[in-house]
Design an enzyme around this catalytic site. Structure first.
Site, short mmCIF file in Angstrom:
data_model
loop_
_atom_site.label_atom_id
_atom_site.label_comp_id
_atom_site.label_asym_id
_atom_site.label_seq_id
_atom_site.Cartn_x
_atom_site.Cartn_y
_atom_site.Cartn_z
N GLU A 209 -12.71 4.29 5.78
CA GLU A 209 -12.25 2.97 5.35
C GLU A 209 -11.80 2.16 6.56
O GLU A 209 -11.28 2.72 7.53
CB GLU A 209 -11.06 3.10 4.39
CG GLU A 209 -11.35 3.79 3.09
CD GLU A 209 -10.10 3.99 2.25
OE1 GLU A 209 -10.24 4.32 1.06
OE2 GLU A 209 -8.98 3.81 2.79
N LYS A 211 -9.40 0.29 8.73
CA LYS A 211 -7.94 0.32 8.89
C LYS A 211 -7.49 -1.07 9.32
O LYS A 211 -7.63 -1.45 10.47
CB LYS A 211 -7.52 1.38 9.91
CG LYS A 211 -6.01 1.60 9.95
CD LYS A 211 -5.64 2.72 10.91
CE LYS A 211 -4.17 3.10 10.74
NZ LYS A 211 -3.25 1.96 10.86
N ARG A 231 6.20 -0.15 3.26
CA ARG A 231 6.06 1.27 3.61
C ARG A 231 7.42 1.97 3.62
O ARG A 231 7.53 3.14 3.28
CB ARG A 231 5.39 1.38 4.98
CG ARG A 231 5.32 2.77 5.55
CD ARG A 231 4.52 2.76 6.83
NE ARG A 231 4.72 3.99 7.58
CZ ARG A 231 3.82 4.53 8.36
NH1 ARG A 231 2.65 3.95 8.51
NH2 ARG A 231 4.07 5.63 9.03
N GLU A 260 -3.10 -3.18 1.36
CA GLU A 260 -2.75 -3.79 2.63
C GLU A 260 -2.69 -5.31 2.42
O GLU A 260 -3.61 -5.90 1.86
CB GLU A 260 -3.80 -3.46 3.69
CG GLU A 260 -3.37 -3.71 5.11
CD GLU A 260 -2.61 -2.54 5.71
OE1 GLU A 260 -2.14 -2.68 6.85
OE2 GLU A 260 -2.49 -1.48 5.05
N PHE A 299 -6.59 0.04 -1.60
CA PHE A 299 -7.34 1.18 -1.09
C PHE A 299 -7.02 2.50 -1.80
O PHE A 299 -7.68 3.51 -1.55
CB PHE A 299 -7.17 1.34 0.42
CG PHE A 299 -5.75 1.58 0.89
CD1 PHE A 299 -5.20 2.85 0.86
CD2 PHE A 299 -5.00 0.53 1.39
CE1 PHE A 299 -3.91 3.07 1.31
CE2 PHE A 299 -3.70 0.74 1.84
CZ PHE A 299 -3.15 2.02 1.80
N ARG A 371 2.65 13.54 5.39
CA ARG A 371 1.55 13.27 6.32
C ARG A 371 0.48 14.31 6.03
O ARG A 371 0.41 15.36 6.66
CB ARG A 371 2.06 13.35 7.76
CG ARG A 371 1.15 12.66 8.76
CD ARG A 371 1.80 12.58 10.13
NE ARG A 371 2.97 11.72 10.14
CZ ARG A 371 2.93 10.40 10.20
NH1 ARG A 371 1.76 9.78 10.25
NH2 ARG A 371 4.04 9.69 10.22
N LYS A 377 -6.38 9.11 10.78
CA LYS A 377 -6.63 7.78 11.35
C LYS A 377 -7.35 7.93 12.68
O LYS A 377 -7.05 8.81 13.48
CB LYS A 377 -5.32 7.00 11.52
CG LYS A 377 -4.25 7.69 12.33
CD LYS A 377 -2.96 6.89 12.31
CE LYS A 377 -1.84 7.65 13.01
NZ LYS A 377 -0.53 6.95 12.93
#
Length: 511
Positions: A209, A211, A231, A260, A299, A371, A377
């Site tokens: 995807e 970012k 966040r 986002e 997303f 995480r 990422k």
């Protein structure tokens, strides 16, 4: 509970490198805390104030009164004083806040002053991360760690979970369920070196995807009511009316989604991150909507119309997301097992002005508040050769070592250096030992007399960073984002360091 008990535990945790020892020490403290103190203590040992911000930074703490001889401050009293400092506003507030701060520090012993200073400046580096803290809460309450972690994941508020666990055990944690309107800890990503590394780690196939370099938001809808959280789980609903409007237009009744929010130029390319971020600050809001509108790109989907999707595989969550959101409001996406296709997608995403890609497992659940290994990422790495201008004495495991380095770029116009930020990331134990010796040799004055040691600008260091952002803190108007040390360049003189002009070129081309 006395503040000195918390400060002592913090020092013990910082001095230990063993995870189990950290957990045991925190658990012992929590067992002794009164039920009204538990949430506060967990917040503080996690490096957070319950008030988030109270308007105090390093500048306010440069000079504090002499320490008290005996500990008298309680957790409740310090919490009350923090609230009073944070609530101080209006004419004369700066002087009033300074007096309140002085009163607090004059009542604190030396060890308490050290703890307060680090807590208030965000420098409480003791390794009490969320995972450690959750396990400590579980140990203190004699509950399974998985139970506490899931409650924290669903509640998005570990201090509240800790208070419930220590007070009512399993029954207390039963209240923490997935509910629209109640923020959930977001799933976070690990880092991959490149798209090939990402594919290998995700089993050969991944969903890539774009970012976006915007602001991550968690969007909740309950009928005609919408709530939007950052966040860090701050409620910013009132500041984002266009995101509220877009959410209400979706063909659903209830929804919890990951998205986002980002400011775009007329040509569809993103504005700098600071343009988006300005909508989330205290001064941002609806007045900026016309001149600085935000677009929303979904997303992931955690819940829709009565169906919880946290434990569903990613491909199912995405299929449901696609069914309720328009193409124009979803991030670009590619599912592939071909490294070449993944690299082409990565390059195309960068060319569009975005900061990189996310690589995700197609079968992983949504690991809220963690995480997870299912998200990686991938971002381009920038490096600069900069000069060390000053160093800060470390704390905890780094006590007695020079740790946090201040970084500057060479200014050909003045012959001096322009500070761009500071970092202690990427330093090994061997590097810390070496740089302590090195910077003591370069110290400009008495290195033991101050927390920050100024050094002669001679040592060059290679710094990796994720980008540049606008900053009013530094004279060049820019600051490094996520800077970390790659290596020291003893083969280069300060005159060989990168110039501020080079840094500006990177900044102007969008990092």
């Amino acid at each position: 509970m006395l503040l000195v008990d918390v400060a002592g535990a913090s020092a013990d945790v910082a001095a230990s490198s063993a995870r189990l020892a950290k957990i045991a020490r925190i658990a012992e403290l929590l067992r002794r805390a009164g039920r009204e103190d538990v949430a506060i203590v967990v917040s503080w040992l996690s490096g957070e104030l319950t008030q988030r911000q109270i308007g105090v930074g390093w500048a306010s703490l440069r000079s504090v009164p002499a320490a008290a001889a005996e500990p008298t401050l309680t957790v409740a009293e310090v919490e009350r004083r923090f609230g009073e400092i944070g609530a101080t506003a209006g004419r004369g507030s700066q002087a009033r806040r300074a007096q309140l701060l002085a009163d607090l520090f004059s009542a604190a012993t030396d060890v308490e002053q050290t703890f307060l200073r680090r807590l208030l400046t965000g420098e409480l580096r003791q390794g009490a991360l969320v995972g450690v803290m959750a396990d400590a809460v579980a140990k203190a309450a004699d509950l399974p760690a998985a139970t506490v972690r899931r409650a924290a994941m669903l509640g998005g508020d570990l201090p509240a979970v800790a208070a419930a666990a220590l007070t009512d055990g399993d029954a207390g944690l039963a209240q923490f369920t997935l509910q629209a309107g109640k923020a959930v800890g977001p799933m976070l990503a690990q880092t991959a070196a490149d798209v090939t590394d990402a594919l290998d780690r995700l089993g050969g196939t991944a969903m890539f995807e774009a970012k976006l370099d915007g602001a991550r938001v968690q969007i909740h809808r309950r009928g005609d009511s919408v709530s939007i959280f950052t966040r860090s789980l701050d409620d910013v609903t009132a500041r984002l009316p266009e995101v509220v409007e877009a959410t209400l237009a979706l063909p659903v009744t209830d929804l919890i989604a990951d998205a986002e929010a980002i400011a775009l130029r007329p040509d569809g390319r993103p504005h700098r991150f600071q343009v988006t971020a300005s909508r989330f600050g205290r001064r941002g809001g609806t007045s900026d909507t016309a001149s600085n509108p935000l677009s929303v790109f979904f997303f992931d989907l955690l819940h829709v119309d009565g169906v919880d999707l946290l434990d569903a595989p990613a491909h199912e969550r995405i299929a449901r997301l696609d069914a309720v959101t328009p193409d124009s409001q979803r991030v670009d996406r590619l599912v592939t097992s071909d490294p070449g296709a993944a690299q082409e997608f990565f390059d195309r995403t960068l060319a569009a002005g975005h900061e990189g890609v996310m690589a995700k497992s197609t079968v992983a659940p949504y690991e809220a508040g963690r995480r997870g290994a299912g998200w990686l990422k991938v971002k381009p790495v920038h490096t600069l050769d900069l000069v060390v201008l000053a160093v800060e004495w470390g704390s905890g495991r780094r006590s007695g070592k020079l740790s946090n380095i201040h970084l500057g770029a060479r200014d050909p116009g003045t012959g001096g250096f322009v500070m761009l930020g500071k970092t202690f990331k990427g330093m090994t134990d061997e590097m810390l030992a070496w740089q302590t010796r090195r910077f003591l040799d370069l110290a400009d004055g008495d290195a033991t007399d101050h927390y920050v040691v100024k050094v002669r600008p001679e040592q060059v260091v290679e710094i990796a960073f994720d980008g540049l952002q606008t900053s009013t803190r530094y004279p060049g108007g820019m600051a490094l984002r996520f800077a970390r040390v790659v290596r020291y360049r003893d083969d280069k003189a300060a005159t060989d360091a990168d110039t501020i002009d080079t840094v500006r070129e990177i900044y102007e081309r969008g990092n």
